[in-house]
Design an enzyme around this catalytic site. Structure first.
Site, PDB file in Angstrom:
ATOM      1  CG  ASP A 117      -2.323   0.578   0.803  1.00 25.44           C
ATOM      2  OD1 ASP A 117      -2.328   1.735   0.317  1.00 25.44           O
ATOM      3  OD2 ASP A 117      -3.338  -0.106   0.929  1.00 25.44           O
ATOM      4  CG  HIS A 188      -4.339   1.925  -2.360  1.00 21.92           C
ATOM      5  ND1 HIS A 188      -4.512   2.329  -1.062  1.00 21.92           N
ATOM      6  CD2 HIS A 188      -5.551   2.042  -2.951  1.00 21.92           C
ATOM      7  CE1 HIS A 188      -5.784   2.671  -0.861  1.00 21.92           C
ATOM      8  NE2 HIS A 188      -6.433   2.505  -2.000  1.00 21.92           N
ATOM      9  CD  GLU A 250     -10.026   3.684  -0.951  1.00 22.57           C
ATOM     10  OE1 GLU A 250     -10.791   4.224  -0.158  1.00 22.57           O
ATOM     11  OE2 GLU A 250      -8.972   3.104  -0.600  1.00 22.57           O
TER      12      GLU A 250
HETATM   13  C1  ACM Z   1     -10.864  -0.600   0.577  1.00 18.90           C
HETATM   14  O1  ACM Z   1     -11.347  -0.550   1.706  1.00 18.90           O
HETATM   15  N1  ACM Z   1     -10.246   0.447   0.033  1.00 18.90           N
HETATM   16  C2  ACM Z   1     -10.946  -1.813  -0.221  1.00 18.90           C
END
Ligand code: ACM
Length: 464
Positions: A117, A188, A250
């Protein structure tokens, strides 16, 4: 809790410590088992090795001495999972192995490992040493919700070698747990870009220290796609799981001249690459926007609506709606809860969650995002006993009575006590569970549901 068997018929008498006659019976469901308990001994039949494992676990929990009778059992769902985020806080191998033991005890069978991440890259990749020498370390960690802007000023990090990951996979397999790896892309990715700025779009900074989503994402050049394929090859080499997580959640698009369609094309290319290796994409529900690759399994997390969208699009789906199954969300409104974030998510909310009724639903998983969990001890506090409720929900059967579960739970907590599990006491947090140094930011459910509805507009064919 350790899920109750579906059918139990007890008779007078107890088993007199005789050996178990256990054998595979292909007529039984793959993870199902049948236990015949009599004074002469125990006959265990199961559809597979996994069924034998679950039958033996039930037997161990019955006694000694085990009562006489007949038990028939099989899980409702084939995907009974938990995500552990080892990117936000690194968990050493022994902690991951202990966590595997705890989930196997609850007859859960998938460990989704979130390996990368913005705040840390945790998997060694041959030929890319800076991923771990640079990307696995951050200079400081946020204390509590990002709205407070507090940092601890202490470096944090760590990573798994290939041997470490093979050990985790093998240990889990012995307990019939499949480890599903995830390398989150193309967003991410700030930790990887900090290690190799050529993967990004001009960003030349460090691994992210703040929580929240970075706007620094991968560029989608052929060189960067080759990097992603290389990482996925290495992941496929370590993890036998048929599905391989590529994230997809995201991902801000503001660093790209193109828009969301670039991510759709990227996901298709990664799916093609995995398919050539006999694997399938496991992606967050954002990959449904613009069409997910055929055969992709969708992790439906943004509330309860995306699972329905995945089913409409013909995709298999694993349900993990945040408002019902995100175990970083606060367990009560007690002011002593550590770092209360997200919406209120009680034991009963987990127990009474019901996935949509469709053959495309593989099952469900709880997600443990570890921004506010600095250790396995904290993970255990957030996970238990809510994972016990999840375990019964996914093992089934469908009709469940929370009062009945609550009445049986104290006996199970004694088992967890014996294992030294730092579960949240039913009476509420202990004084030393509190984290006044890491304040939270509780959310209101109605606000969150409205936000989720807006966030998923594209899945309903509405403008974003
Ligand atoms: C997430 O909670 N961004 C998968």
């Amino acid at each position: 809790m350790i899920p109750r068997p579906h059918s139990v018929r007890l008779e007078p008498g107890t088993v007199a410590g005789s050996p178990v006659d256990s054998r595979i019976d292909p007529e039984l469901p793959p993870e199902g088992y049948l236990l015949d308990l009599s004074p002469e001994g125990v006959v265990l039949r199961a559809g597979s090795d996994a069924g034998l494992f679950y039958g033996r676990q039930t037997l161990a929990q019955l006694g000694p001495p085990a009562p006489c009778g007949r038990i028939e059992d099989a899980p409702r769902f084939g995907w009974r999972g938990v995500l552990l985020d080892v990117a936000r806080h690194f968990m050493p191998v022994p902690d991951v192995l202990r966590f595997v033991d705890l989930i196997a005890l609850h007859k859960l069978n998938v460990l989704h490992l979130h390996l990368t991440d913005d705040q840390g890259w945790r998997i060694e990749v041959p030929g890319w040493p800076r991923l771990t020498s640079v990307g696995a370390w951050r200079s400081s960690t946020m204390l509590g919700s990002r709205v407070h802007g507090l940092f601890d000023g202490r470096p944090h990090g760590g990573f798994y070698t290939t041997a470490d990951l093979r050990r985790i996979v093998a240990y889990a397999a012995q307990r019939h747990v499949t480890v599903v790896p995830e390398v989150d892309m193309p967003g991410h990715m700030q930790a990887a870009i900090a290690a190799y700025p050529a993967l990004g779009n001009g960003f030349d900074g460090p691994v992210r220290t703040g929580w929240g989503v970075s706007h620094h994402v991968l560029n989608l050049s052929e060189e960067t796609l080759a990097f992603c394929r290389r990482v996925l090859d290495h992941v496929c080499d370590i993890f036998p799981s048929e599905v391989i997580g590529i994230g997809g959640d995201e991902c801000p698009t503001d660093e790209w001249p193109g828009g969301r369609e670039l991510q759709v094309a990227f996901t298709a290319r990664m799916a093609e690459h995995l398919a050539a290796r006999g694997r399938r994409v496991y992606g967050w529900d954002e990959i449904l926007a613009g069409g997910a690759p055929a055969g992709a399994v969708v992790a439906a997390w943004r509330g309860t609506e995306p699972a329905a969208a995945a089913i409409r699009a013909g995709h298999q789906v694993v349900c993990c709606p945040d408002v019902r199954l995100y175990l970083d969300y606060r367990q009560s409104d007690d002011p002593g809860e550590p770092t209360p974030v997200g919406t209120l998510l009680t034991l009963e909310d987990v127990y009474t969650y019901e996935p949509p009724d469709s053959p495309l639903v593989l099952g469900a998983q709880a997600n443990i995002w570890t921004e506010h969990m600095e250790s396995l001890r904290r993970v255990e506090y957030m996970a238990f006993p809510r994972l016990c409720a999840l375990a019964e929900m996914v093992w089934g059967p469908a009709g469940r009575d929370f009062a009945d579960f609550a009445a049986r739970l104290p006996r199970h907590l004694e088992r967890l006590d014996a294992l030294g599990v730092n579960y949240r006491p039913l009476a509420g947090p202990r004084p030393d569970d509190a984290r006044p140094d890491a304040p939270g930011h509780p959310r209101d459910l109605a606000d969150r549901l409205a936000e989720l509805h807006r966030m998923t507009a594209d899945l309903r064919g509405e403008p974003e």
